[in-house]
Design an enzyme around this catalytic site. Structure first.
Site, PDB file in Angstrom:
ATOM      1  N   GLY A 106       0.850  -1.198   0.000  1.00 30.54           N
ATOM      2  CA  GLY A 106       0.000   0.000   0.000  1.00 30.54           C
ATOM      3  C   GLY A 106       0.882   1.243   0.000  1.00 30.54           C
ATOM      4  CG  HIS A 107       3.186   2.135   3.490  1.00 25.31           C
ATOM      5  ND1 HIS A 107       3.207   0.995   4.247  1.00 25.31           N
ATOM      6  CD2 HIS A 107       2.557   3.066   4.239  1.00 25.31           C
ATOM      7  CE1 HIS A 107       2.616   1.224   5.409  1.00 25.31           C
ATOM      8  NE2 HIS A 107       2.206   2.473   5.440  1.00 25.31           N
ATOM      9  CB  SER A 144      -3.584  -2.408   7.750  1.00 26.16           C
ATOM     10  OG  SER A 144      -3.302  -1.862   9.025  1.00 26.16           O
TER      11      SER A 144
HETATM   12  P1  AMP Z   1       0.521   4.692   7.822  1.00 24.97           P
HETATM   13  O1  AMP Z   1       1.923   4.208   7.743  1.00 24.97           O
HETATM   14  O2  AMP Z   1      -0.475   3.664   8.268  1.00 24.97           O
HETATM   15  O3  AMP Z   1       0.401   6.005   8.571  1.00 24.97           O
HETATM   16  O4  AMP Z   1       0.086   5.018   6.334  1.00 24.97           O
HETATM   17  C1  AMP Z   1       0.819   5.917   5.545  1.00 24.97           C
HETATM   18  C2  AMP Z   1       0.042   6.209   4.298  1.00 24.97           C
HETATM   19  O5  AMP Z   1      -0.177   5.002   3.573  1.00 24.97           O
HETATM   20  C3  AMP Z   1      -1.356   6.811   4.598  1.00 24.97           C
HETATM   21  O6  AMP Z   1      -1.634   7.826   3.660  1.00 24.97           O
HETATM   22  C4  AMP Z   1      -2.255   5.616   4.400  1.00 24.97           C
HETATM   23  O7  AMP Z   1      -3.578   5.967   4.042  1.00 24.97           O
HETATM   24  C5  AMP Z   1      -1.556   4.886   3.277  1.00 24.97           C
HETATM   25  N1  AMP Z   1      -1.961   3.485   3.255  1.00 24.97           N
HETATM   26  C6  AMP Z   1      -1.950   2.599   4.289  1.00 24.97           C
HETATM   27  N2  AMP Z   1      -2.444   1.411   3.897  1.00 24.97           N
HETATM   28  C7  AMP Z   1      -2.796   1.557   2.588  1.00 24.97           C
HETATM   29  C8  AMP Z   1      -3.376   0.691   1.617  1.00 24.97           C
HETATM   30  N3  AMP Z   1      -3.716  -0.581   1.905  1.00 24.97           N
HETATM   31  N4  AMP Z   1      -3.585   1.172   0.377  1.00 24.97           N
HETATM   32  C9  AMP Z   1      -3.259   2.449   0.062  1.00 24.97           C
HETATM   33  N5  AMP Z   1      -2.709   3.316   0.940  1.00 24.97           N
HETATM   34  C10 AMP Z   1      -2.482   2.877   2.173  1.00 24.97           C
END
Ligand code: AMP
Length: 273
Positions: free
Chosen positions: A33-34, A182
């Site tokens: 995702g990242h 996630s």
């Molecule tokens: P985090 O590390 O959880 O704070 O996420 C960092 C960025 O990655 C945020 O903008 C999230 O929305 C995005 N993100 C996390 N999981 C996903 C995913 N499965 N698909 C797309 N973007 C994601």
């Protein structure tokens, strides 16, 4: 790839760059995702900077700040393989001091849904994003639709505080079985992972109901609740793209959001429809 841990070195380096800067803020434990956000930034900017920072102010007391997954070496590998130019990994002391102004997210949106369970969470999110935008001054920043409420509040921050950064929403990346990626999925045991599939199944059911002409939130919610059983549901919510709660789906302007507990783990997912 350049790696920076301190702000002054990073700013010095950035001051010598020409061309556009794309920014991808993350809390690390990077997954595909990242990676999709990073690749999008790389394709649209001359320079891409990724931050990995587990931001203490967005965790409530008793939440998982201490045990949040941290995997620096793997994060470096993923950033490199996505061709990021800069990785910024500051310590909390580098970012926060003992006397701090308080950024307060607008309560109208920040107190519902995620904010109802996690009061103050979005204050911490907007605080860290403001700090990063001031340090980096990015032309573009990339955020996942997975955190839809966060995305809206950041878009609102940029608009109301006149930041120059353009916010680019990115599609949710899922496992083949539908589970939204996630960092917190790593908390799930095998049984919980199987149960977690109910989340995307419930959202898919909502999608097909809407495609078949259903618009009433209560009817869609009833069907989704059935599919989610026996999971503990925090919320199933229906909002417009600017986060006003609705009783009827407005095509092309709605988001259906779900938050559930799997044991101690809380997962969120949503559908833009
Ligand atoms: P985090 O590390 O959880 O704070 O996420 C960092 C960025 O990655 C945020 O903008 C999230 O929305 C995005 N993100 C996390 N999981 C996903 C995913 N499965 N698909 C797309 N973007 C994601």
């Amino acid at each position: 790839m350049q790696i920076f841990k301190n702000i002054s070195d990073l700013k010095e380096y950035l001051s010598n760059l020409n061309g556009s800067i794309g920014f991808v803020p993350t809390m690390g434990a990077l997954h595909n995702g990242h990676a999709s956000l990073i690749k999008k930034s790389v394709s649209q900017n001359d320079h891409t900077i990724v931050s990995v920072f587990v931001n203490p102010t967005q965790f409530l007391p008793g939440e998982d700040y201490e045990k949040y997954p941290r995997n620096e070496e793997n994060d470096k590998k993923i950033c490199e393989s996505c061709k990021a130019d800069i990785l910024f990994m500051p310590s909390a002391d580098e970012i926060y001091s003992s006397i701090e102004p308080k950024v307060i997210a607008p309560l109208k949106v920040a107190s519902i849904l995620e904010g109802a369970t996690r009061p103050g969470h979005f204050d911490g999110v907007l605080t860290i994003i403001s700090k990063f935008f001031n340090i980096i001054q990015p032309d573009n920043a990339y955020f996942g639709k997975k955190d839809a409420q966060q995305l809206f509040l950041i878009q609102n921050l940029v608009k109301t505080m006149f930041y120059k950064t353009k916010i680019n929403p990115c599609e949710i990346v899922r496992e083949d079985d539908g589970l939204a990626l996630s960092s917190r999925n790593s908390y799930l045991n095998d049984e919980e992972k199987m149960l977690a599939l109910k989340i995307s199944r419930a959202l898919n059911k909502a999608k097909s109901m809407v495609e078949n002409g259903e618009v009433l939130a209560k009817d869609i919610k009833a069907k989704m609740s059935e599919i989610l059983e026996p999971l503990k549901i925090d919320y199933i919510a229906f909002v417009t793209r600017d986060f006003k709660e609705i009783n009827k789906i407005e095509p092309e302007n709605s988001i259906i959001l779900v938050a559930v507990y799997l044991g101690k783990t809380r997962l969120i997912d949503n559908l833009w429809i």
